[in-house]
Design a protein around this motif. Sequence first.
Motif, PDB file in Angstrom:
ATOM      1  N   LEU A  19     -29.803 138.454   0.176  1.00  0.00           N
ATOM      2  CA  LEU A  19     -30.075 137.770   1.446  1.00  0.00           C
ATOM      3  C   LEU A  19     -30.825 138.676   2.414  1.00  0.00           C
ATOM      4  CD1 LEU A  19     -26.643 135.940   1.969  1.00  0.00           C
ATOM      5  CD2 LEU A  19     -28.799 134.954   1.169  1.00  0.00           C
ATOM      6  N   THR A  20     -30.472 139.962   2.416  1.00  0.00           N
ATOM      7  CA  THR A  20     -31.182 140.895   3.291  1.00  0.00           C
ATOM      8  C   THR A  20     -32.642 141.022   2.882  1.00  0.00           C
ATOM      9  OG1 THR A  20     -29.138 142.152   3.640  1.00  0.00           O
ATOM     10  CG2 THR A  20     -31.206 143.257   4.172  1.00  0.00           C
ATOM     11  N   ASN A  21     -32.905 141.067   1.579  1.00  0.00           N
ATOM     12  CA  ASN A  21     -34.287 141.139   1.119  1.00  0.00           C
ATOM     13  C   ASN A  21     -35.070 139.875   1.466  1.00  0.00           C
ATOM     14  OD1 ASN A  21     -34.410 143.720   0.038  1.00  0.00           O
ATOM     15  ND2 ASN A  21     -33.575 143.084  -1.929  1.00  0.00           N
ATOM     16  N   ILE A  22     -34.396 138.712   1.419  1.00  0.00           N
ATOM     17  CA  ILE A  22     -35.074 137.477   1.830  1.00  0.00           C
ATOM     18  C   ILE A  22     -35.448 137.555   3.304  1.00  0.00           C
ATOM     19  CG2 ILE A  22     -34.757 135.000   2.181  1.00  0.00           C
ATOM     20  CD1 ILE A  22     -32.957 134.998  -0.294  1.00  0.00           C
ATOM     21  N   PRO A  43     -39.563 136.026   5.507  1.00  0.00           N
ATOM     22  CA  PRO A  43     -39.076 135.480   6.782  1.00  0.00           C
ATOM     23  C   PRO A  43     -39.409 133.994   6.964  1.00  0.00           C
ATOM     24  CG  PRO A  43     -41.011 136.860   7.137  1.00  0.00           C
ATOM     25  CD  PRO A  43     -40.618 137.043   5.703  1.00  0.00           C
ATOM     26  N   ARG A  44     -40.380 133.472   6.188  1.00  0.00           N
ATOM     27  CA  ARG A  44     -40.754 132.065   6.312  1.00  0.00           C
ATOM     28  C   ARG A  44     -40.077 131.197   5.246  1.00  0.00           C
ATOM     29  NH1 ARG A  44     -45.608 134.879   6.946  1.00  0.00           N
ATOM     30  NH2 ARG A  44     -46.474 134.793   9.065  1.00  0.00           N
ATOM     31  N   ALA A  45     -39.114 131.759   4.543  1.00  0.00           N
ATOM     32  CA  ALA A  45     -38.436 130.988   3.500  1.00  0.00           C
ATOM     33  C   ALA A  45     -37.741 129.778   4.094  1.00  0.00           C
ATOM     34  CB  ALA A  45     -37.421 131.872   2.768  1.00  0.00           C
ATOM     35  N   GLY A  46     -37.886 128.632   3.415  1.00  0.00           N
ATOM     36  CA  GLY A  46     -37.248 127.402   3.891  1.00  0.00           C
ATOM     37  C   GLY A  46     -36.003 127.039   3.110  1.00  0.00           C
ATOM     38  N   HIS A  47     -35.911 127.477   1.862  1.00  0.00           N
ATOM     39  CA  HIS A  47     -34.767 127.135   1.021  1.00  0.00           C
ATOM     40  C   HIS A  47     -34.309 128.360   0.232  1.00  0.00           C
ATOM     41  CE1 HIS A  47     -36.681 123.199   1.759  1.00  0.00           C
ATOM     42  NE2 HIS A  47     -35.449 122.718   1.673  1.00  0.00           N
ATOM     43  N   VAL A  48     -33.023 128.505   0.150  1.00  0.00           N
ATOM     44  CA  VAL A  48     -32.394 129.538  -0.667  1.00  0.00           C
ATOM     45  C   VAL A  48     -31.343 128.862  -1.526  1.00  0.00           C
ATOM     46  CG1 VAL A  48     -31.043 131.657  -0.717  1.00  0.00           C
ATOM     47  CG2 VAL A  48     -32.771 131.332   1.061  1.00  0.00           C
ATOM     48  N   THR A  52     -32.453 132.132  -5.739  1.00  0.00           N
ATOM     49  CA  THR A  52     -33.896 131.920  -5.682  1.00  0.00           C
ATOM     50  C   THR A  52     -34.279 131.533  -4.270  1.00  0.00           C
ATOM     51  OG1 THR A  52     -33.664 129.607  -6.353  1.00  0.00           O
ATOM     52  CG2 THR A  52     -34.067 131.227  -8.096  1.00  0.00           C
ATOM     53  N   ASN A  53     -35.486 131.849  -3.884  1.00  0.00           N
ATOM     54  CA  ASN A  53     -35.983 131.502  -2.555  1.00  0.00           C
ATOM     55  C   ASN A  53     -37.489 131.329  -2.608  1.00  0.00           C
ATOM     56  OD1 ASN A  53     -35.801 134.678  -2.652  1.00  0.00           O
ATOM     57  ND2 ASN A  53     -37.403 134.177  -1.152  1.00  0.00           N
ATOM     58  N   ASP A  54     -38.027 130.668  -1.607  1.00  0.00           N
ATOM     59  CA  ASP A  54     -39.465 130.508  -1.487  1.00  0.00           C
ATOM     60  C   ASP A  54     -39.960 131.332  -0.305  1.00  0.00           C
ATOM     61  OD1 ASP A  54     -38.400 129.159   0.629  1.00  0.00           O
ATOM     62  OD2 ASP A  54     -39.262 127.202   0.132  1.00  0.00           O
ATOM     63  N   GLY A  55     -41.256 131.263  -0.043  1.00  0.00           N
ATOM     64  CA  GLY A  55     -41.819 131.908   1.141  1.00  0.00           C
ATOM     65  C   GLY A  55     -41.920 133.408   1.073  1.00  0.00           C
ATOM     66  N   VAL A  56     -42.025 133.996  -0.128  1.00  0.00           N
ATOM     67  CA  VAL A  56     -42.123 135.451  -0.253  1.00  0.00           C
ATOM     68  C   VAL A  56     -43.478 135.931   0.236  1.00  0.00           C
ATOM     69  CG1 VAL A  56     -42.154 137.375  -1.869  1.00  0.00           C
ATOM     70  CG2 VAL A  56     -40.464 135.576  -2.129  1.00  0.00           C
ATOM     71  N   VAL A  57     -43.471 136.904   1.138  1.00  0.00           N
ATOM     72  CA  VAL A  57     -44.702 137.506   1.644  1.00  0.00           C
ATOM     73  C   VAL A  57     -45.092 138.703   0.812  1.00  0.00           C
ATOM     74  CG1 VAL A  57     -45.807 138.573   3.635  1.00  0.00           C
ATOM     75  CG2 VAL A  57     -44.240 136.654   3.968  1.00  0.00           C
ATOM     76  N   ARG A  58     -44.129 139.542   0.466  1.00  0.00           N
ATOM     77  CA  ARG A  58     -44.377 140.714  -0.365  1.00  0.00           C
ATOM     78  C   ARG A  58     -43.142 140.968  -1.208  1.00  0.00           C
ATOM     79  NH1 ARG A  58     -42.431 145.434   2.528  1.00  0.00           N
ATOM     80  NH2 ARG A  58     -41.710 144.880   4.617  1.00  0.00           N
ATOM     81  N   ARG A  83     -37.113 139.193 -10.110  1.00  0.00           N
ATOM     82  CA  ARG A  83     -38.489 138.973 -10.557  1.00  0.00           C
ATOM     83  C   ARG A  83     -39.119 137.851  -9.739  1.00  0.00           C
ATOM     84  NH1 ARG A  83     -38.573 134.532 -14.090  1.00  0.00           N
ATOM     85  NH2 ARG A  83     -36.481 133.755 -14.613  1.00  0.00           N
ATOM     86  N   ALA A  84     -40.424 137.807  -9.796  1.00  0.00           N
ATOM     87  CA  ALA A  84     -41.167 136.766  -9.095  1.00  0.00           C
ATOM     88  C   ALA A  84     -41.134 135.469  -9.892  1.00  0.00           C
ATOM     89  CB  ALA A  84     -42.613 137.210  -8.876  1.00  0.00           C
ATOM     90  N   VAL A  85     -41.031 134.360  -9.179  1.00  0.00           N
ATOM     91  CA  VAL A  85     -41.106 133.023  -9.756  1.00  0.00           C
ATOM     92  C   VAL A  85     -42.179 132.261  -8.992  1.00  0.00           C
ATOM     93  CG1 VAL A  85     -38.696 133.027 -10.505  1.00  0.00           C
ATOM     94  CG2 VAL A  85     -39.272 132.204  -8.228  1.00  0.00           C
ATOM     95  N   PRO A  86     -42.616 131.108  -9.488  1.00  0.00           N
ATOM     96  CA  PRO A  86     -43.642 130.348  -8.753  1.00  0.00           C
ATOM     97  C   PRO A  86     -43.233 130.081  -7.312  1.00  0.00           C
ATOM     98  CG  PRO A  86     -43.363 129.448 -10.955  1.00  0.00           C
ATOM     99  CD  PRO A  86     -42.297 130.488 -10.788  1.00  0.00           C
ATOM    100  N   GLU A  87     -44.030 130.581  -6.387  1.00  0.00           N
ATOM    101  CA  GLU A  87     -43.857 130.379  -4.945  1.00  0.00           C
ATOM    102  C   GLU A  87     -42.559 130.991  -4.421  1.00  0.00           C
ATOM    103  OE1 GLU A  87     -44.125 126.260  -4.086  1.00  0.00           O
ATOM    104  OE2 GLU A  87     -46.208 126.070  -4.747  1.00  0.00           O
ATOM    105  N   GLY A  88     -42.061 132.023  -5.064  1.00  0.00           N
ATOM    106  CA  GLY A  88     -40.840 132.612  -4.543  1.00  0.00           C
ATOM    107  C   GLY A  88     -40.365 133.802  -5.348  1.00  0.00           C
ATOM    108  N   TRP A  89     -39.069 134.030  -5.244  1.00  0.00           N
ATOM    109  CA  TRP A  89     -38.443 135.197  -5.872  1.00  0.00           C
ATOM    110  C   TRP A  89     -37.093 134.784  -6.428  1.00  0.00           C
ATOM    111  CZ3 TRP A  89     -40.983 139.591  -6.705  1.00  0.00           C
ATOM    112  CH2 TRP A  89     -40.271 140.717  -7.156  1.00  0.00           C
ATOM    113  N   SER A  90     -36.702 135.445  -7.524  1.00  0.00           N
ATOM    114  CA  SER A  90     -35.452 135.120  -8.191  1.00  0.00           C
ATOM    115  C   SER A  90     -34.646 136.380  -8.431  1.00  0.00           C
ATOM    116  CB  SER A  90     -35.727 134.413  -9.525  1.00  0.00           C
ATOM    117  OG  SER A  90     -34.535 134.283 -10.289  1.00  0.00           O
TER     118      SER A  90
END
Length: 353
Positions: free
Chosen positions: A252-255, A260-265, A281-287, A315-322
Motif C-alpha cells: 500500500l505504501t508503494n502504491i 498516486p493516481r490509482a483508482g482501484h486496488v 493489484t493496482n492501476d495508475g502506476v507512474v514508475r 511485477r508489472a501487469v497491464p496498466e498497473g502493478w501486481s
Amino acid sequence: MAVAVAGLSRRRLRARLSTPVLLAAGVSVAVTLAHLTGVATPAPGADVLGMGESVALMVLVGLVTRYAPSRQAMVSAPAAGLAAAVWLLRVFAPASPLEGLGVCAFWGTGALLAAAVGGYLRLLDVRQERAVADTRMALRLQLARDLHDYLAHDISEMVAHAQAGGVAGDPRQALERVEAAGQRALSMLDRTLDMLHHDRPLAPGSDLGGIREAAERFAAAGPARVDLRIDPAVTAPPETAALAYRIVIEGLTNIRRHAPRAGHVHLGLGASSGVLEITMTNDGVVRAPSARRGGTGLAALTSLVQARGGELVARAVPEGWSLTARLPLAQSPAWPPASSSPTTRKASAAPSA
C-alpha cells in the motif's frame, strides 16, 4: 563510562607491550654474548636462573603474539624467542657450531609452542570480534527493516491526509487522521525503544485483522478504492500474520508513492494447502517500485519472506502493478505446490526420511 575507560586502558597496555619485551630480549641476548666473549663468567646457580629467564621469555612470546599489534609482534616475538633459545650457550660449550645450532633450535621449540598458542588465541579473539560485529550489523539491518516497514506507511499516510486536507475536504478531519497516524508511528517507536532497552525481540506489529484496518485507512487517505477480500476462515500463527501485515502495508505504501493516481486496488487473502496467499493489484502506476538505499523496501522484504520459507513476487501487469506473496502456514509436504523459486523449494522442502 568506566567500561570504556577500562577498554581504552587495555588497548594502550597492549600497544606498549612490545617495548618491554624487546628490552628484556635485548638484555638477555647481551648477557649471553658477554658470556660467549668471556667478558662475564657463569656464576653459581646461573643454569637455574637462565632456565627461569628462558621460561619467562617464552611466556612473553605468547603474550606479545596474542595481544600486541601485528607489526610490533612480528619484531618483538622473534627477538624474545631468540633470546630464550640462545641462553643455554652461557653454561654449555658446544663442540662445533652445528652442535650449538642444534641445541639452541631444540630449546627454542618452547618459544615456537608459546607463539603458536598465542597466535591461536589471537585468532579466536579475531573470530569473536567478527562474530560480534556481524551480529550487530544484522541487528541494525533488522531494526532498519522493521522501522521502515511499520513507519513508512504511517508517515506516508500523514503526508497524504495533510495534502488532501489542504486541497479539499474537512481540514479538521484531515488533522485528526494525521494525529492518529502520528500516534501509531510513535507507538512503534516506543515498542522499538522498549525492545532495545530490555534486550528482547520486537513483538509482532499487527495481525490479519490489522490488514482490514490498514486498507480502510489507505482508502480514506486517497482517491483509490480498495476491494478487500479476506477469507473469514483464514487463520495464521502470529509471526506469519505479522509478516503478512508487513507485506500489505509495504504494498500500500508503494502504491501511494508510485501510483498516486490509482483508482482501484484489489487486495485478497486466502489459504489453501497450508499456504497463506496474498495478492494485490493496482492501476495508475507512474514508475516502478524500487528499493530505497540501505536495503529496505521490497528487496529486503523479499529476502525476509524467502528466509521464512515463502516467496514474494512484484511485477508489472497491464496498466498497473501486481504483488503476490505465498507464506507457509506450517511445514507441509504439500508446500509449495507450484513454486518456481529454488530458494523457496530448498527452504520449505519436507525433510527426507
